[in-house]
Structure formats: structure tokens, C-alpha cells
Design a protein around this motif. Structure first.
Motif, PDB file in Angstrom:
ATOM      1  N   ALA A   1      -2.674  -0.299  -2.582  1.00 25.21           N
ATOM      2  CA  ALA A   1      -1.139  -0.331  -2.617  1.00 25.21           C
ATOM      3  C   ALA A   1      -0.539  -1.762  -2.611  1.00 25.21           C
ATOM      4  O   ALA A   1       0.034  -2.168  -3.532  1.00 25.21           O
ATOM      5  CB  ALA A   1      -0.638   0.065  -1.413  1.00 25.21           C
ATOM      6  N   ALA A   2      -1.661  -2.698  -2.415  1.00 29.37           N
ATOM      7  CA  ALA A   2      -1.121  -4.130  -2.510  1.00 29.37           C
ATOM      8  C   ALA A   2      -1.490  -4.720  -3.833  1.00 29.37           C
ATOM      9  O   ALA A   2      -0.716  -5.507  -4.473  1.00 29.37           O
ATOM     10  CB  ALA A   2      -2.021  -5.094  -1.551  1.00 29.37           C
ATOM     11  N   THR A   3      -2.591  -4.000  -4.310  1.00 23.74           N
ATOM     12  CA  THR A   3      -3.039  -4.523  -5.728  1.00 23.74           C
ATOM     13  C   THR A   3      -1.910  -3.830  -6.696  1.00 23.74           C
ATOM     14  O   THR A   3      -1.407  -4.647  -7.488  1.00 23.74           O
ATOM     15  CB  THR A   3      -4.358  -3.930  -6.093  1.00 23.74           C
ATOM     16  N   ILE A   4      -1.480  -2.742  -6.602  1.00 23.12           N
ATOM     17  CA  ILE A   4      -0.565  -1.951  -7.435  1.00 23.12           C
ATOM     18  C   ILE A   4       0.904  -2.902  -7.251  1.00 23.12           C
ATOM     19  O   ILE A   4       1.812  -3.065  -8.442  1.00 23.12           O
ATOM     20  CB  ILE A   4      -0.130  -0.507  -7.129  1.00 23.12           C
ATOM     21  N   ARG A   5       1.507  -2.984  -6.187  1.00 27.69           N
ATOM     22  CA  ARG A   5       2.569  -4.036  -5.779  1.00 27.69           C
ATOM     23  C   ARG A   5       2.569  -5.292  -6.430  1.00 27.69           C
ATOM     24  O   ARG A   5       3.407  -5.789  -7.174  1.00 27.69           O
ATOM     25  CB  ARG A   5       2.781  -3.906  -4.327  1.00 27.69           C
ATOM     26  N   SER A   6       1.044  -5.844  -6.481  1.00 30.21           N
ATOM     27  CA  SER A   6       1.319  -7.337  -6.847  1.00 30.21           C
ATOM     28  C   SER A   6       1.304  -7.385  -8.598  1.00 30.21           C
ATOM     29  O   SER A   6       1.743  -8.006  -9.338  1.00 30.21           O
ATOM     30  CB  SER A   6      -0.008  -7.741  -6.796  1.00 30.21           C
ATOM     31  N   LEU A   7       0.708  -6.121  -9.100  1.00 29.14           N
ATOM     32  CA  LEU A   7       0.632  -5.937 -10.649  1.00 29.14           C
ATOM     33  C   LEU A   7       2.019  -5.735 -11.040  1.00 29.14           C
ATOM     34  O   LEU A   7       2.443  -6.337 -12.112  1.00 29.14           O
ATOM     35  CB  LEU A   7      -0.213  -4.769 -10.915  1.00 29.14           C
TER      36      LEU A   7
ATOM     37  N   TYR B   1      15.394  -9.191   1.570  1.00 24.25           N
ATOM     38  CA  TYR B   1      14.264  -9.619   2.172  1.00 24.25           C
ATOM     39  C   TYR B   1      13.656  -8.337   1.887  1.00 24.25           C
ATOM     40  O   TYR B   1      14.075  -7.109   2.111  1.00 24.25           O
ATOM     41  CB  TYR B   1      14.739  -9.822   3.689  1.00 24.25           C
ATOM     42  N   SER B   2      12.471  -8.679   1.700  1.00 23.43           N
ATOM     43  CA  SER B   2      11.237  -7.436   1.616  1.00 23.43           C
ATOM     44  C   SER B   2      11.560  -6.368   0.262  1.00 23.43           C
ATOM     45  O   SER B   2      11.205  -5.472   0.283  1.00 23.43           O
ATOM     46  CB  SER B   2      11.224  -6.464   2.805  1.00 23.43           C
TER      47      SER B   2
ATOM     48  N   MET C   1       8.513 -11.099   2.029  1.00 26.52           N
ATOM     49  CA  MET C   1       7.947  -9.706   1.766  1.00 26.52           C
ATOM     50  C   MET C   1       7.764  -8.794   3.146  1.00 26.52           C
ATOM     51  O   MET C   1       7.725  -7.451   2.797  1.00 26.52           O
ATOM     52  CB  MET C   1       6.573  -9.799   0.917  1.00 26.52           C
ATOM     53  N   GLY C   2       7.753  -9.356   4.132  1.00 27.46           N
ATOM     54  CA  GLY C   2       7.679  -8.635   5.299  1.00 27.46           C
ATOM     55  C   GLY C   2       6.244  -7.837   5.463  1.00 27.46           C
ATOM     56  O   GLY C   2       5.165  -8.236   5.203  1.00 27.46           O
ATOM     57  N   ARG C   3       6.399  -6.608   5.644  1.00 22.89           N
ATOM     58  CA  ARG C   3       5.225  -5.773   5.696  1.00 22.89           C
ATOM     59  C   ARG C   3       4.637  -5.197   4.434  1.00 22.89           C
ATOM     60  O   ARG C   3       3.711  -4.327   4.257  1.00 22.89           O
ATOM     61  CB  ARG C   3       5.584  -4.399   6.689  1.00 22.89           C
ATOM     62  N   ASN C   4       5.650  -5.370   3.124  1.00 19.69           N
ATOM     63  CA  ASN C   4       5.224  -5.129   2.018  1.00 19.69           C
ATOM     64  C   ASN C   4       4.226  -5.959   1.300  1.00 19.69           C
ATOM     65  O   ASN C   4       4.600  -6.909   0.613  1.00 19.69           O
ATOM     66  CB  ASN C   4       6.649  -4.849   1.076  1.00 19.69           C
ATOM     67  N   GLU C   5       3.076  -5.793   1.771  1.00 21.82           N
ATOM     68  CA  GLU C   5       1.713  -6.853   1.457  1.00 21.82           C
ATOM     69  C   GLU C   5       1.634  -6.727  -0.177  1.00 21.82           C
ATOM     70  O   GLU C   5       1.524  -5.830  -0.830  1.00 21.82           O
ATOM     71  CB  GLU C   5       0.556  -6.467   2.114  1.00 21.82           C
ATOM     72  N   THR C   6       1.434  -8.027  -0.723  1.00 22.18           N
ATOM     73  CA  THR C   6       0.980  -8.235  -2.060  1.00 22.18           C
ATOM     74  C   THR C   6      -0.286  -8.166  -1.901  1.00 22.18           C
ATOM     75  O   THR C   6      -1.091  -8.600  -0.799  1.00 22.18           O
ATOM     76  CB  THR C   6       1.563  -9.389  -2.562  1.00 22.18           C
ATOM     77  N   LEU C   7      -1.212  -8.368  -3.055  1.00 18.64           N
ATOM     78  CA  LEU C   7      -2.767  -8.727  -2.873  1.00 18.64           C
ATOM     79  C   LEU C   7      -3.249  -9.985  -2.267  1.00 18.64           C
ATOM     80  O   LEU C   7      -4.029 -10.029  -1.383  1.00 18.64           O
ATOM     81  CB  LEU C   7      -3.437  -8.430  -4.410  1.00 18.64           C
TER      82      LEU C   7
ATOM     83  N   TRP D   1      -5.280 -12.881   2.268  1.00 16.19           N
ATOM     84  CA  TRP D   1      -5.236 -13.631   3.606  1.00 16.19           C
ATOM     85  C   TRP D   1      -5.377 -12.890   5.067  1.00 16.19           C
ATOM     86  O   TRP D   1      -6.053 -13.446   5.887  1.00 16.19           O
ATOM     87  CB  TRP D   1      -3.896 -14.335   3.419  1.00 16.19           C
ATOM     88  N   SER D   2      -4.806 -11.760   4.990  1.00 18.84           N
ATOM     89  CA  SER D   2      -4.909 -11.070   6.304  1.00 18.84           C
ATOM     90  C   SER D   2      -6.410 -10.804   6.647  1.00 18.84           C
ATOM     91  O   SER D   2      -6.722 -10.686   7.787  1.00 18.84           O
ATOM     92  CB  SER D   2      -3.886  -9.663   6.209  1.00 18.84           C
TER      93      SER D   2
END
Length: 272
Positions: free
Chosen positions: A70-76, A136-137, A218-224, A229-230
Motif C-alpha cells: 500500500a505504501a509503495t502504490i501510494r508513493s508511485l 492534511y493527510s 501524511m499522518g497515517r497514510n504512509e508513503t514508502l 523509516w518506520s
């Protein structure tokens, strides 16, 4: 009468020293790549170099984890949209400010602002602005923020291409009867296509790799990058090395595609 030019001993000594310096700089820059990739195949549950054993389970863990995907798709999605916005906006701004007047130079300098301001200050300003406008987010908000970060590179790249090629062909098209829109679309845009492709690729990776602004807004909507980092902060498993290796491969492929698409097409030869 031929003239023999003697090679200066200082010049002869400087050449291998410069070559050795370049090699050392390249080794310094590429050394992390040679360390990260082997660690992604390690059988240990923590990062270790040299790696122990050989396994692909960390790549499998990446593709099977919904949070990573999900983070990868969001970043793309964010990177593709912000790169498109930055490329179109930056190219139009560079074309509008292509003259060397004092006003145009000052305005072009204004586009360098996002690179002159520390990113932490910029992220704080974006957070305050997005909180006021309820962005926000949100995906559109981070797309605009990342496009602003990439604008200086696009404007500089396209402006350099404009200075190199000039307006002679577009002016010739106007003289031959083309409208301003046709001269722009059929003459100026094809001439700038290589620099615009390179600008899009660069803007894409500026957005894809950006962490600080994303962490603020971005809050809880993590990017890659936020997900990486997490993981580094909490777990530090070889999944991070696997993701980094995949990003390295993707970057190399993107650069090769950019180089191929940026080459000017050779006109077909007329048959004799």
C-alpha cells in the motif's frame, strides 16, 4: 617546418591524479549500493554484512505485506502526479521567462526558493497551510507539495535547454504562417521534449524519495519512505535492504529509459 609541442610534466602528472580522484569519488558514492544489495539476501533476521547464507524470503515478505504494498502504490501515484504537475508547470514557467530581462531573471530566481529554504521549515509551513485548508493527510495536498519541491529542477533544466536551442525555429514557423499555438506545439515542444522527459524522471524521484514533508502532512497514510523509516526505527529487518535493492534497480531502469527517450530521433534518409 613542424612544431613539436612538449608535454608539460605537471600536466602529465595531473591526469592520473585526477582520474584516481574520480574513481575514489565513484567508489565512495557507490559503496552503499554494494553493501545494501547483498544484505537483502541474508538469512539473518537483522542487517548483517557480510550476509549469512542466501534467501529470497525478505523479497517475499515485502510483496506479501499489505502495508508495504500500500505504501509503495501510494508513493508511485503521488510521484507520478506530482512529477506531471511539476513538469508542465515548470516548463511553461521556463518558456514564459525565457528572456534575459531583469524581471525574468528575478522571477526565475524565485522558483529556486524551495531549494534555498531548509526542508524542515518548508514542511512546517506546508503543515500549517494544509491544516487551514483541510488538506492534511490528503493525496492532492502532498502532490502539490512535492511538485513545489521539484519545480526548481524542472525550471532550471528547461531554461537551460531553451538557452541552448533559442527561439529561431519557432520564429521561423511564425514567419511561415503558423499560429503561436501551432508554433509552440509543433516546434517548441518537440525541441524541449528531451529536457522535459529528463525533468519528469528527476521530479518523479524527488517526490518518490521525499520523507520530511510526507512525515509532517501524511499522518497515517504512509508513503514508502515513511514505511522504510518506520522499519529502520522499530525493526531494522533485511526487508529494508530488499526494498532498497528494488529501488536501485528501478532507478537504473528509469535512467536507461530516460536516456533512450531523450535521444533526438534521426530523420529517415530520403532514397537516392
Amino acid at each position: 617546418m613542424s612544431t613539436v609541442r612538449n608535454r608539460s610534466p605537471r600536466t602529465g602528472l595531473a591526469t592520473p591524479i585526477l582520474a584516481a580522484y574520480v574513481v575514489l569519488v565513484l567508489v565512495f558514492l557507490l559503496m552503499p549500493l554494494f553493501l545494501v544489495a547483498p544484505m537483502s539476501f541474508s538469512q539473518t533476521t537483522y542487517l548483517k554484512f557480510p550476509p549469512t547464507g542466501f534467501t529470497l524470503k525478505w523479497y517475499v515478505a515485502f510483496f506479501e505485506d499489505p502495508a508495504w504494498i500500500a505504501a509503495t502504490i501510494r508513493s508511485l501515484v503521488i510521484a507520478a502526479c506530482s512529477a506531471l504537475l511539476a513538469t508542465v508547470t515548470g516548463a511553461l514557467a521556463a518558456i514564459a521567462l525565457r528572456r534575459n530581462t531583469t524581471t525574468d531573471q528575478l522571477l526565475r530566481g524565485g522558483f529556486l526558493g524551495p531549494q534555498l529554504v531548509p526542508v524542515i521549515i518548508l514542511a512546517l509551513g506546508v503543515l500549517l497551510l494544509f491544516s487551514r485548508f483541510h488538506l492534511y493527510s490528503s493525496i492532492p495536498g502532498i502532490v502539490v507539495a512535492h511538485a513545489v519541491l521539484a519545480l526548481p529542477f524542472v525550471v532550471s533544466n528547461v531554461a537551460g535547454a531553451l538557452r541552448q536551442r533559442g527561439d529561431s525555429l519557432a520564429q521561423a514557423a511564425r514567419v511561415l504562417g503558423a499560429s503561436p499555438l501551432k508554433a509552440f506545439w509543433y516546434v517548441t515542444v518537440p525541441l524541449l521534449r528531451p529536457s522535459m522527459i529528463a525533468s519528469y524522471i528527476f521530479a518523479f524521484f524527488v517526490s518518490f524519495d521525499e520523507l520530511v514533508v510526507a512525515m509532517f502532512v501524511m499522518g497515517r497514510n504512509e508513503t514508502l519512505p515513511m514505511r522504510i523509516w518506520s522499519n529502520v526505527r522499530d525493526d531494522l529487518t533485511p526487508v529494508v535492504a530488499a526494498v532498497a535493492t528494488l529501488l536501485i534497480v528501478a532507478t537504473i531502469v528509469a535512467l536507461l529509459i530516460s536516456e533512450f527517450l531523450s535521444r533526438p530521433r534521426q530523420a529517415a534518409k530520403d532514397p537516392v
